[in-house]
Each structure stands twice: as structure tokens, then as C-alpha cells.
Motif scaffolding. Structure first.
Motif, PDB file in Angstrom:
ATOM      1  N   ARG A   1      37.366  47.481  34.998  1.00  0.00           N
ATOM      2  CA  ARG A   1      35.947  47.344  34.849  1.00  0.00           C
ATOM      3  C   ARG A   1      35.814  47.036  36.309  1.00  0.00           C
ATOM      4  O   ARG A   1      36.858  46.729  37.185  1.00  0.00           O
ATOM      5  CB  ARG A   1      35.956  46.052  34.452  1.00  0.00           C
ATOM      6  N   LEU A   2      34.563  47.747  36.801  1.00  0.00           N
ATOM      7  CA  LEU A   2      34.296  48.410  38.586  1.00  0.00           C
ATOM      8  C   LEU A   2      33.447  47.193  38.632  1.00  0.00           C
ATOM      9  O   LEU A   2      31.943  47.672  37.314  1.00  0.00           O
ATOM     10  CB  LEU A   2      34.135  49.214  38.910  1.00  0.00           C
ATOM     11  N   SER A   3      32.793  46.016  39.733  1.00  0.00           N
ATOM     12  CA  SER A   3      31.851  45.077  39.462  1.00  0.00           C
ATOM     13  C   SER A   3      31.565  44.841  40.639  1.00  0.00           C
ATOM     14  O   SER A   3      32.415  45.264  42.117  1.00  0.00           O
ATOM     15  CB  SER A   3      31.476  43.926  38.000  1.00  0.00           C
ATOM     16  N   VAL A   4      30.109  44.652  41.274  1.00  0.00           N
ATOM     17  CA  VAL A   4      30.033  44.364  41.917  1.00  0.00           C
ATOM     18  C   VAL A   4      30.733  42.973  42.949  1.00  0.00           C
ATOM     19  O   VAL A   4      30.313  42.136  41.957  1.00  0.00           O
ATOM     20  CB  VAL A   4      28.642  44.105  42.860  1.00  0.00           C
ATOM     21  N   ALA A   5      30.971  42.769  43.615  1.00  0.00           N
ATOM     22  CA  ALA A   5      31.464  40.689  44.277  1.00  0.00           C
ATOM     23  C   ALA A   5      31.134  40.673  45.107  1.00  0.00           C
ATOM     24  O   ALA A   5      31.961  40.623  46.285  1.00  0.00           O
ATOM     25  CB  ALA A   5      32.958  40.492  43.469  1.00  0.00           C
ATOM     26  N   SER A   6      30.862  39.492  45.002  1.00  0.00           N
ATOM     27  CA  SER A   6      30.410  38.548  46.873  1.00  0.00           C
ATOM     28  C   SER A   6      31.677  37.793  47.128  1.00  0.00           C
ATOM     29  O   SER A   6      31.518  38.153  48.525  1.00  0.00           O
ATOM     30  CB  SER A   6      29.317  37.107  45.821  1.00  0.00           C
ATOM     31  N   ALA A   7      32.746  37.846  46.556  1.00  0.00           N
ATOM     32  CA  ALA A   7      33.572  37.200  47.321  1.00  0.00           C
ATOM     33  C   ALA A   7      34.568  37.691  45.901  1.00  0.00           C
ATOM     34  O   ALA A   7      34.662  37.899  45.021  1.00  0.00           O
ATOM     35  CB  ALA A   7      33.455  36.014  47.023  1.00  0.00           C
ATOM     36  N   PRO A   8      35.984  37.881  46.727  1.00  0.00           N
ATOM     37  CA  PRO A   8      37.399  37.547  45.988  1.00  0.00           C
ATOM     38  C   PRO A   8      37.609  36.435  44.803  1.00  0.00           C
ATOM     39  O   PRO A   8      37.270  35.343  45.421  1.00  0.00           O
ATOM     40  CB  PRO A   8      38.285  38.424  46.923  1.00  0.00           C
ATOM     41  N   GLU A   9      37.640  36.726  43.796  1.00  0.00           N
ATOM     42  CA  GLU A   9      38.286  35.130  43.034  1.00  0.00           C
ATOM     43  C   GLU A   9      40.137  34.793  43.574  1.00  0.00           C
ATOM     44  O   GLU A   9      40.511  35.194  43.993  1.00  0.00           O
ATOM     45  CB  GLU A   9      38.231  35.971  41.663  1.00  0.00           C
ATOM     46  N   GLU A  10      40.302  33.865  43.248  1.00  0.00           N
ATOM     47  CA  GLU A  10      42.127  33.917  43.968  1.00  0.00           C
ATOM     48  C   GLU A  10      42.561  34.340  42.769  1.00  0.00           C
ATOM     49  O   GLU A  10      42.603  34.807  41.958  1.00  0.00           O
ATOM     50  CB  GLU A  10      41.773  32.318  42.798  1.00  0.00           C
ATOM     51  N   GLY A  11      43.599  34.557  44.293  1.00  0.00           N
ATOM     52  CA  GLY A  11      44.140  35.294  43.444  1.00  0.00           C
ATOM     53  C   GLY A  11      44.085  37.413  44.108  1.00  0.00           C
ATOM     54  O   GLY A  11      45.423  37.599  43.957  1.00  0.00           O
TER      55      GLY A  11
END
Length: 95
Positions: free
Chosen positions: A40-50
Motif C-alpha cells: 500500500r502506497l500513501s502520502v505521509a506527513s512524516a515517517p513512522e517509528e522504525g
């Protein structure tokens, strides 16, 4: 590590260039839902932990840890068709 083609860089930069979005906005690739093999590909405002971060010429891709391992020898490309629809594809990286 996942590599990006110039086409992918251009599309990601265009998609994340909205001035309303935070400057660290990128594309996040994660495992599919319900145990699916799909990604799944999405726009993210920042990386998630890890997350592993791939950054090239201002284009950011955040990879879920399991996905980063799966895509470590792949290249991400992107194409825009005549209707403006974006299609991302993965291919084996060339040496």
C-alpha cells in the motif's frame, strides 16, 4: 536499499509539493491489509517509528521495516498517463 528512478523522483516531488503539507511529507510504502501480499502506497506527513527513509533529490519514501527488507534490491519508477493517473512500478535494481 530501494532506489528511485528520475520519473519516481519527479512524481513524488510533485505529489508532495503542496505548500499546505509539512516539509517532510513523503510517500510511505507499507504491507497490505489483512495479510495480503500487496503493498500500500500513501502520502505521509512524516515517517513512522522504525521506517527506513529513502531520500533522493528532495523526494522522500518511507518504508515500513518489513517492506524495506523486501524492496532492498528493487527500483521504484512512476509514470503519469494521458489522463493524469499515476502508476508506480517496482523492478529488480540493475547493478
Amino acid at each position: 536499499m530501494l532506489t528511485l528512478t528520475s520519473g519516481a523522483v519527479q512524481v513524488i516531488r510533485t505529489v508532495t509539493a503542496d505548500p499546505e503539507l509539512p516539509p517532510e511529507t513523503g510517500i510511505r510504502i507499507e504491507s497490505g491489509v489483512d495479510g495480503s501480499d500487496a503493498l500500500r502506497l500513501s502520502v505521509a506527513s512524516a515517517p513512522e517509528e522504525g521506517d527506513e527513509i529513502v531520500e533522493e533529490q528532495g523526494a522522500r519514501v518511507y518504508l515500513e521495516p518489513q517492506v524495506a527488507q523486501l524492496l532492498s534490491d528493487k527500483t521504484l519508477d512512476a509514470q503519469v498517463d494521458a489522463q493524469g493517473e499515476v502508476a508506480f512500478t517496482l523492478a529488480q535494481a540493475t547493478a
